[in-house]
Design a protein around this motif. Structure first.
Motif, short mmCIF file in Angstrom:
data_model
loop_
_atom_site.label_atom_id
_atom_site.label_comp_id
_atom_site.label_asym_id
_atom_site.label_seq_id
_atom_site.Cartn_x
_atom_site.Cartn_y
_atom_site.Cartn_z
N ALA A 1 99.99 7.40 -28.65
CA ALA A 1 100.48 6.25 -27.89
C ALA A 1 101.99 6.16 -28.06
O ALA A 1 102.49 5.60 -29.04
N TRP A 2 102.72 6.76 -27.11
CA TRP A 2 104.17 6.65 -27.16
C TRP A 2 104.60 5.22 -26.85
O TRP A 2 103.92 4.50 -26.11
N ASP A 3 105.73 4.80 -27.43
CA ASP A 3 106.21 3.44 -27.22
C ASP A 3 107.73 3.43 -27.28
O ASP A 3 108.33 3.93 -28.25
N THR A 4 108.35 2.89 -26.25
CA THR A 4 109.81 2.82 -26.20
C THR A 4 110.37 1.74 -27.12
O THR A 4 111.58 1.67 -27.32
N ALA A 5 109.49 0.88 -27.64
CA ALA A 5 109.92 -0.16 -28.59
C ALA A 5 108.99 -0.13 -29.80
O ALA A 5 108.16 -1.02 -30.01
N PRO A 6 109.09 0.93 -30.62
CA PRO A 6 108.14 1.08 -31.74
C PRO A 6 108.20 -0.06 -32.75
O PRO A 6 107.21 -0.33 -33.43
N ASP A 7 109.35 -0.74 -32.85
CA ASP A 7 109.43 -1.87 -33.77
C ASP A 7 108.56 -3.04 -33.32
O ASP A 7 108.31 -3.96 -34.12
N SER A 8 108.11 -3.03 -32.07
CA SER A 8 107.30 -4.13 -31.55
C SER A 8 105.81 -3.84 -31.59
O SER A 8 105.01 -4.65 -31.11
N ILE A 9 105.43 -2.68 -32.13
CA ILE A 9 104.01 -2.37 -32.25
C ILE A 9 103.37 -3.37 -33.21
O ILE A 9 103.84 -3.56 -34.33
N ALA A 10 102.30 -4.02 -32.78
CA ALA A 10 101.66 -5.08 -33.57
C ALA A 10 100.44 -4.52 -34.29
O ALA A 10 99.63 -3.80 -33.70
N GLY A 11 100.30 -4.89 -35.55
CA GLY A 11 99.13 -4.46 -36.32
C GLY A 11 98.83 -5.44 -37.42
O GLY A 11 99.60 -5.58 -38.37
N GLN A 12 97.73 -6.15 -37.30
CA GLN A 12 97.32 -7.13 -38.30
C GLN A 12 96.34 -6.46 -39.26
O GLN A 12 95.41 -5.77 -38.83
N LEU A 13 96.54 -6.64 -40.56
CA LEU A 13 95.63 -6.10 -41.56
C LEU A 13 94.52 -7.13 -41.79
O LEU A 13 94.78 -8.24 -42.24
N THR A 14 93.30 -6.76 -41.44
CA THR A 14 92.16 -7.67 -41.56
C THR A 14 90.97 -6.90 -42.12
O THR A 14 91.03 -5.69 -42.34
N ARG A 15 89.88 -7.61 -42.33
CA ARG A 15 88.64 -6.93 -42.70
C ARG A 15 88.10 -6.18 -41.48
O ARG A 15 88.51 -6.43 -40.36
N ARG A 16 87.20 -5.31 -41.72
CA ARG A 16 86.61 -4.51 -40.65
C ARG A 16 85.94 -5.39 -39.61
O ARG A 16 85.33 -6.41 -39.93
N ASP A 17 86.06 -5.00 -38.34
CA ASP A 17 85.40 -5.65 -37.20
C ASP A 17 85.98 -7.01 -36.86
O ASP A 17 85.44 -7.71 -35.99
N GLN A 18 87.06 -7.42 -37.49
CA GLN A 18 87.65 -8.72 -37.17
C GLN A 18 88.69 -8.55 -36.08
O GLN A 18 89.59 -7.72 -36.17
N GLN A 19 88.60 -9.36 -35.04
CA GLN A 19 89.57 -9.32 -33.96
C GLN A 19 90.88 -9.94 -34.44
O GLN A 19 90.90 -10.89 -35.20
N SER A 20 92.00 -9.38 -33.95
CA SER A 20 93.30 -9.86 -34.40
C SER A 20 94.34 -9.54 -33.33
O SER A 20 94.06 -8.83 -32.36
N TYR A 21 95.54 -10.05 -33.55
CA TYR A 21 96.66 -9.73 -32.66
C TYR A 21 97.19 -8.37 -33.07
O TYR A 21 97.96 -8.23 -34.01
N SER A 22 96.76 -7.33 -32.36
CA SER A 22 97.10 -5.96 -32.73
C SER A 22 97.09 -5.06 -31.51
O SER A 22 96.33 -5.28 -30.56
N ASP A 23 97.92 -4.04 -31.55
CA ASP A 23 97.73 -2.91 -30.64
C ASP A 23 96.45 -2.20 -31.05
O ASP A 23 96.04 -2.24 -32.22
N LEU A 24 95.82 -1.52 -30.09
CA LEU A 24 94.53 -0.89 -30.34
C LEU A 24 94.44 0.44 -29.62
O LEU A 24 94.99 0.61 -28.53
N LEU A 25 93.72 1.36 -30.23
CA LEU A 25 93.31 2.61 -29.59
C LEU A 25 91.82 2.76 -29.80
O LEU A 25 91.30 2.49 -30.89
N ALA A 26 91.11 3.20 -28.76
CA ALA A 26 89.67 3.29 -28.84
C ALA A 26 89.16 4.46 -28.03
O ALA A 26 89.77 4.86 -27.03
N VAL A 27 88.03 5.00 -28.47
CA VAL A 27 87.28 5.98 -27.70
C VAL A 27 85.86 5.45 -27.55
O VAL A 27 85.28 4.90 -28.49
N VAL A 28 85.31 5.57 -26.33
CA VAL A 28 83.98 5.08 -26.02
C VAL A 28 83.17 6.29 -25.54
O VAL A 28 83.58 6.96 -24.58
#
Length: 891
Positions: free
Chosen positions: A110-137
């Motif tokens: 996931a390239w990003d022109t503003a890497p300092d703005s990448i959001a990532g909240q540290l939470t327990r597993r399966d908890q929704q949060s304010y974060s960037d996300l990557l997923a495969v289905v």
């Protein structure tokens, strides 16, 4: 009967929430720009070639810098689902797939022109949060109906979801898999390793799976997908792309064992003279969960002596109705895979929306019998022991889906010491077996489906008869679903039957229950028979709905339940003896308009009758919701229930003419991207004749002080003034029904703190004080239940008496009767602290401290929240400490 169709069933508004991005949940109704041109969404499905892993498997570091990754074909051309559907993503994204002998490897950059703005909240597993996300289905069945969803945020927090029926999801599903992430100057990336043992597929020399990749950019509320989809499709899994080139992938033999050990210390208030009381009660237990792949399609889950000690306590409630309180399932064994056994029985989403054919809280419920210590002491467990339970579930290559669950609970006996010192035991719950079977078959790539379902409960007859319980309860039936006209329309329905049997006492109680009231003196279509030893009934439903395509949604829903229908041994049902029809329509504008990013307006009308053609009345509502361009969300609705008759107001007496009633709801939530989020919900209710009314407010604040912590504080405040609150029945041959004007105030606070030390180590704190008090006045009896006016239906009953007891001429014969003052004040505090450590994949340690305080004051309806809490916290607390360790073994 009241139907509140805020979001009618069949009006499926599932956006790409299905891709499990929290931000998408808030923006799930916005339609793509240019959807008048179906070519955007009807283009050929994208296809990706999987690469073969050589001798050296990729090392999981999130960097994708090994040669094998560079040689793999990239998945490119990601398009937005939100906020500009169909447009290219604002940031570049690529995904690659490799496969080895034991696992699938997925790399997403996931390239990003503003890497300092990448959001990532540290939470327990399966908890929704304010974060960037990557997923495969991954649709490894390749049935276009089911898929396995694996997701991670930049801090390495994992989420996994099982997707079924194309648009539904089961968040209770957990798998054992690995992922690594990296954040650098060019953006971030994730590297997944998903063992084949966690997927379900058939052996084959050359396989094709369904697949999609998802990226969510939190600061922009932007979601991009590789295989595009539209909210107007009402389809998720069926729109996924294809993964080809999987050569000679073999479904592994699957065997997972998770033994556990639990130690428990309880310090509770008690009577020192009670021989069963111990100030420090110490106990321990062991058990195990086993998961076994019977075939490549079917999985057997077995739990032996399951423990549910780390589960959060149920919230406090005061139930003054004639119906049983519904409690949501929280126990992991029953939550995971529950989608196989879901079978709802409701048309709307009001109070009856929780009705279902299978209600797993029945298994392991509190014992239903009450010991008689004859002036002495008794001790019984709070919950019935589950000796063991198993589930067989899966889906075959031929489109058959199967779910079978069986659970055995022990006979529970209370130990007693009589007033004369004699020790004995008394049965309070019979040995019981619970079973549910669900079988379905998909046709036309899942567009058509038929299924059968059956539940059964068998109890030891001798003990059941002694306790007045049913010895057997059985249900069975069929359901169907069929999409047509380019999948824009759907017709669905079900037909079910039920049969219960037992002693005449048990079946007599079923006839008199609040679900049916066969003893009603004015009901000529039902008859109470005290000699019956069985009871049967049926229910059916039919729905014709426009579920996708364009901005309009509308349809018809109908349901009927015969008086004898009963599923409450294995399921949850509030009322029977009804036929209801609903018409609904909705219109959504999912593109920006003025101050709105999207908006929706819904309306519905309904009418209902009993099987004796007594009209419950009719009603309808208008409701809507919108998201503003500043990412605030708002919603509101108003509902009217017209007059008719109520067959349950007198709880077994004659039907009563109802007054009309207005009610409404509304609320808003602020921008979830901010560190401070405010949610506000409110409701109101007003009767047209009696002056009864209620109002409630539920504000909630969530604050993220750091990237590791989340604090939330909420409250609920309600005031309920009911001029016709049930007090009791007096007399037998010509009974009188007494009511009072109740003024009830309820206040509760809920506080949560979530702190994550790492993606595998977290601490959760929860606390809820609760106070509810009700004061009665202006007593009245039901004089003429069918009178045209409210004042004509009641007669005042002047009363006098002490703090605890009142007297009044309840039956109008000139002789006063006495009754206990119904005023009440209930106080409760529940809290727990849970330290969870996943010390190795699939293996966890729980350290739990739970504290509870309860205080009930009868005959006193005074409310003073500060004083009530002060008195509550001066009472001795009950404390429970638990340590549980489980270890995952994959032989």
């Amino acid at each position: 009967m009241m139907m509140t169709m805020r979001s009618p069933r069949g009006f499926i508004a599932l956006a790409y929430l299905v891709l499990a991005c929290p931000a998408v949940l808030e923006a799930q109704d916005r339609a793509p720009k240019g959807t008048d041109d179906p070519a955007i969404w009807n283009r050929a499905r994208p296809v990706l070639q999987a690469g073969r892993v050589g001798e050296d498997e990729p090392s999981l570091d999130g960097r994708l810098d090994e040669p094998v990754w560079r040689q793999a074909t990239p998945a490119t051309g990601f398009t937005q689902f939100e906020p500009d559907p169909g447009a290219p993503g604002s940031q570049r994204t690529e995904a690659r797939v490799l496969y080895g002998d034991d696992a699938l490897y997925v790399g997403i950059r996931a390239w990003d022109t503003a890497p300092d703005s990448i959001a990532g909240q540290l939470t327990r597993r399966d908890q929704q949060s304010y974060s960037d996300l990557l997923a495969v289905v991954i649709d490894s069945y390749f049935d276009r109906r089911t898929a396995f969803h694996f997701e991670v945020n930049p801090r390495g927090v994992k989420t996994d979801i099982y997707r079924f029926d194309d648009t539904q999801e089961d968040r209770g599903w957990d798998a054992v898999w690995d992922v690594a992430t990296v954040v650098d100057d060019d953006g971030w990336g994730a590297e997944f390793r998903i063992p084949y043992s966690q997927l379900r597929f058939r052996d084959g020399e050359d396989q094709t799976w369904g697949i999609n990749f998802v990226r969510h950019i939190a600061r922009r509320q932007e979601t991009v997908v590789w295989a595009p989809t539209s909210r107007e499709d009402a389809a998720i899994v069926s729109r996924m792309g294809e993964l080809v080139g999987l050569q000679n992938v073999q479904a592994p033999g699957r065997m997972e064992v998770t033994p556990y050990s639990l130690a428990r210390l309880a310090r509770e208030e008690g009577n020192p003279e009670n021989p069963f009381y111990s100030a420090n009660a110490v106990s321990g237990t062991v058990g195990a969960d086993v998961k076994f792949g019977v075939t490549s399609d079917l999985t057997l889950n077995v739990t032996i002596n399951p423990d549910f000690g780390q589960v959060e306590a149920d919230p406090a409630q005061v139930n003054l109705s004639a119906f049983e309180t519904f409690l949501p399932e929280r126990r992991p064994f029953f939550v995971e895979g529950s989608s196989f056994f879901n079978f709802g029985l409701s048309l709307g989403d009001g109070d009856d929306a929780v009705e279902s054919l299978f209600y797993s809280r029945r298994i392991g419920r509190a014992p239903q019998g009450y010991p008689d210590p004859q002036g002495g002491f008794a001790e019984a467990d709070d919950q019935t022991t589950i000796l063991g339970a198993w589930k067989l579930s899966g889906k075959t290559a031929g489109g058959w889906s199967l779910g079978i669950m069986n659970a055995v609970t022990s006979e529970e006996k209370a130990a007693i010491v009589t007033g004369t010192g004699i020790r004995d035991t008394q049965a309070v719950e019979p040995f019981s077996n619970y079973a549910v079977v669900r079988v379905g078959r998909d046709f036309r790539d899942g567009r058509t489906a038929v299924g059968v379902i059956s539940t059964s409960v068998n109890r030891d007859k001798e003990t059941a008869d002694a306790l007045g319980l049913r010895s057997g309860a059985y249900t069975g039936g069929v359901d169907f679903r069929h999409r047509f006209w380019n999948d824009n329309w759907q017709v669905s329905g079900h037909l079910l039957g039920s049969h219960i049997r037992g002693s005449d006492e048990a079946i007599g109680a079923a006839q008199r229950s609040s679900a049916r009231y066969f003893q009603r003196p004015d009901a000529d279509h039902v008859t109470f028979d005290p000699t019956r030893t069985s009871l049967s009934g049926a229910t059916g439903s039919f729905a014709l709905s426009k579920i996708s395509g364009g901005r309009w949604r509308f349809g018809f829903l109908g349901q009927t339940r015969s008086p004898g229908f009963d599923v409450n041994d294995a399921g949850y049902l509030r009322e029977t003896d009804s036929t209801i029809g609903v018409l609904y329509a909705g219109y959504a504008v999912n593109s920006p308009m003025g101050i709105f990013r999207r908006w929706r307006l819904n309306t519905n009308v309904w009418r209902g009758w009993s099987y004796g053609w007594e009209s419950f009345g009719s009603g309808g509502n208008v409701n809507g919701n919108a998201q503003l361009k500043n990412f605030w969300n708002v919603f509101a609705g108003v509902n009217y229930n017209g007059g008719g008759v109520s067959t349950g107001t007198l709880r077994g007496g004659p039907a009563v003419r109802k007054e009309g009633r207005w009610n409404g709801w509304g609320g808003f939530s602020t921008d979830s991207r901010r560190s401070l989020l405010l949610n506000m919900n409110t409701f109101w209710n007003r009767a047209t004749e009696s002056g009864s009314w209620s109002i409630g407010l539920s504000p909630n604040l969530r604050f993220r002080p750091s990237g590791r912590a989340t604090l939330s504080v909420g409250s609920f405040v309600s005031r309920n003034v009911n001029d016709l609150q049930w007090v009791g029945r007096f007399g037998n041959e010509d009974p009188a029904y007494l009511f009072g004007r109740m003024d009830q105030t309820t206040v509760g606070l809920t506080a949560r703190v979530d702190y994550a030390f790492s993606p595998t180590l977290s601490l959760q704190l929860y606390a809820q004080p609760f106070v509810s008090a009700g004061e009665y006045s202006d007593y009245k009896r039901m004089a003429d239940p069918r009178a045209e006016t409210y004042q004509g239906r009641i007669a005042r009953v002047p009363t006098m008496g002490t703090d605890a007891q009142l007297t009044g001429d309840v039956d109008g014969d000139g002789v006063p009767e006495s009754f206990w003052r119904p005023d009440f004040n209930f106080r409760q505090f529940r809290s727990n602290a849970v330290l969870r450590w996943e010390y190795r994949p699939g293996s966890t340690l729980f350290l739990v401290w739970a504290q509870g305080r309860d205080h009930y004051i009868p005959f006193n309806g005074g409310f003073d929240f500060r004083q009530d809490l002060d008195e509550l916290f001066h009472r001795q607390a009950d404390d429970v400490f638990m340590l549980k360790v489980s270890y995952w073994i994959n032989p």
